[in-house]
Design a protein around this motif. Structure first.
Motif, PDB file in Angstrom:
ATOM      1  N   ASN A 103      64.343 112.961 152.786  1.00  0.00           N
ATOM      2  CA  ASN A 103      65.073 113.094 151.602  1.00  0.00           C
ATOM      3  C   ASN A 103      66.313 112.518 151.482  1.00  0.00           C
ATOM      4  N   LEU A 104      67.154 112.314 152.423  1.00  0.00           N
ATOM      5  CA  LEU A 104      68.360 111.667 152.570  1.00  0.00           C
ATOM      6  C   LEU A 104      68.333 110.126 152.211  1.00  0.00           C
TER       7      LEU A 104
ATOM      8  N   SER B 118      65.376 121.433 152.524  1.00  0.00           N
ATOM      9  CA  SER B 118      65.413 120.969 154.177  1.00  0.00           C
ATOM     10  C   SER B 118      66.437 121.759 154.639  1.00  0.00           C
ATOM     11  N   VAL B 119      67.653 121.588 154.044  1.00  0.00           N
ATOM     12  CA  VAL B 119      68.629 122.127 154.730  1.00  0.00           C
ATOM     13  C   VAL B 119      68.549 123.708 154.814  1.00  0.00           C
TER      14      VAL B 119
ATOM     15  N   ASP C 177      59.322 124.091 150.099  1.00  0.00           N
ATOM     16  CA  ASP C 177      59.924 122.559 150.297  1.00  0.00           C
ATOM     17  C   ASP C 177      58.597 121.471 150.079  1.00  0.00           C
TER      18      ASP C 177
ATOM     19  N   LEU D  74      64.615 116.322 156.154  1.00  0.00           N
ATOM     20  CA  LEU D  74      66.136 116.203 155.902  1.00  0.00           C
ATOM     21  C   LEU D  74      66.322 114.851 155.945  1.00  0.00           C
TER      22      LEU D  74
ATOM     23  N   ALA E  72      61.513 120.515 159.117  1.00  0.00           N
ATOM     24  CA  ALA E  72      62.560 120.654 158.287  1.00  0.00           C
ATOM     25  C   ALA E  72      63.463 119.300 158.599  1.00  0.00           C
ATOM     26  N   LEU E  73      63.908 119.178 159.934  1.00  0.00           N
ATOM     27  CA  LEU E  73      64.739 118.182 160.436  1.00  0.00           C
ATOM     28  C   LEU E  73      64.105 116.855 159.887  1.00  0.00           C
TER      29      LEU E  73
ATOM     30  N   ILE F 205      66.305 124.843 157.587  1.00  0.00           N
ATOM     31  CA  ILE F 205      66.815 124.401 159.076  1.00  0.00           C
ATOM     32  C   ILE F 205      67.538 125.545 159.355  1.00  0.00           C
TER      33      ILE F 205
ATOM     34  N   LEU G 263      66.140 117.938 149.261  1.00  0.00           N
ATOM     35  CA  LEU G 263      66.992 117.648 150.519  1.00  0.00           C
ATOM     36  C   LEU G 263      67.602 119.289 150.661  1.00  0.00           C
TER      37      LEU G 263
END
Length: 299
Positions: free
Chosen positions: A134-135, A165-166, A49, A131, A127-128, A169, A162
């Motif tokens: 990226n959102l 990241s998901v 990522d 996210l 990662a959170l 997580i 994105l």
């Protein structure tokens, strides 16, 4: 014949530049954090990522540079100006993204054969945060992705992150609960497999523009038939349709017709507009003569 303003193109480029600057600021700020914690945690999914994030920063910077270069006016050496630099940037970004996808798959294979310990806490926290970044970036770029291959290339980069990241997580939670470290390289490989076809599609679209191919979605046979069906037109030949950059299509054609150019050209322009073509150059040739009168429909 009609007048056409380039104000719409200019406004679109200005909006694209704003979107790219905002996304670059967000992505660049987060890149440093993700790289550091990627190495600290030992997570391939997080490092992959971060690799995407690095290409995002480079892609966004390259896209901004291409937009600025594309604003330079036409000159004696570049009669179309420098707008195609945006397509070059999109092609380079797509190539880099494709290479990253391949490298992730190779690394994932290696880690499946020799598992690596993963620290899930930093992996999950970063990662959170990723996210969220990226959102925000994806939302900023979404508006310009349909109109510009340049922005679309950056948008696809951000979408890949994105998804990454998901995946990170999910992987952190699964590893934390089950201890199955093989989940991490599998998720990393999944990210690579999602990215590859999209990078290939973008690269193919960019190369089509660079090779002056028919714009995607335009039916050349139908266009030829519509021009052939115009009153007085006996033949259509030397028909060429291409794009200088995203959304800017050009057409040249020779029409053999008994009609005068003044009567025929407005109808040609109407046909071209139905196909999203604004820049038209037509040579009207009298019947039986292949060196006729040339008229231009200036946008």
């Amino acid at each position: 014949m009609s007048e056409h303003s380039h104000g719409g193109h200019r406004h679109g480029r200005d909006a694209s530049a704003r979107q790219l600057r905002l996304a670059l600021a967000l992505t660049g700020a987060f890149l440093v954090v993700e790289v550091i914690y990627g190495f600290l945690s030992g997570s391939l999914a997080l490092l992959s990522d971060a690799g995407h994030m690095l290409t995002d920063v480079a892609a966004l910077a390259l896209s901004l540079l291409a937009l600025r270069l594309g604003r330079r006016p036409a000159d004696r050496r570049r009669t179309f100006g420098y707008r195609r630099s945006e397509i070059l940037a999109a092609a380079l970004n797509a190539g880099a993204l494709f290479a990253i996808g391949i490298s992730i798959l190779v690394e994932a294979y290696g880690r499946l054969r020799e598992p690596v310990a993963v620290q899930t806490t930093p992996m999950l926290v970063v990662a959170l945060l990723g996210l969220i970044v990226n959102l925000l970036s994806a939302r900023i770029l979404a508006g310009g992705a349909e109109d510009s291959l340049n922005v679309r290339s950056a948008y696809l980069e951000v979408l890949g992150d994105l998804l990454g990241s998901v995946a990170v997580i999910i992987g952190a939670l699964v590893i934390r609960l089950t201890g199955l470290t093989w989940v991490d390289p599998v998720l990393g490989a999944g990210i690579g497999l999602w990215v590859l076809p999209r990078a290939w599609s973008l690269l193919r679209s960019s190369v089509n523009v660079l090779l002056e191919g028919v714009p995607e979605g335009l039916d050349l046979d139908a266009l030829r038939a519509d021009l052939q069906a115009l009153p007085g037109v006996q033949e259509v030949h030397d028909l060429h349709v291409w794009s200088v950059t995203s959304g800017e299509h050009h057409l040249t054609a020779h029409l053999v017709s008994a009609e005068t150019p003044a009567d025929l050209l407005p109808q040609v322009h109407e046909v071209a507009e139905r196909y999203g073509i604004e820049h038209v150059t037509v040579q009207v040739e009298p019947e039986g003569i292949h060196a006729g009168h040339t008229e231009h429909l200036h946008p």
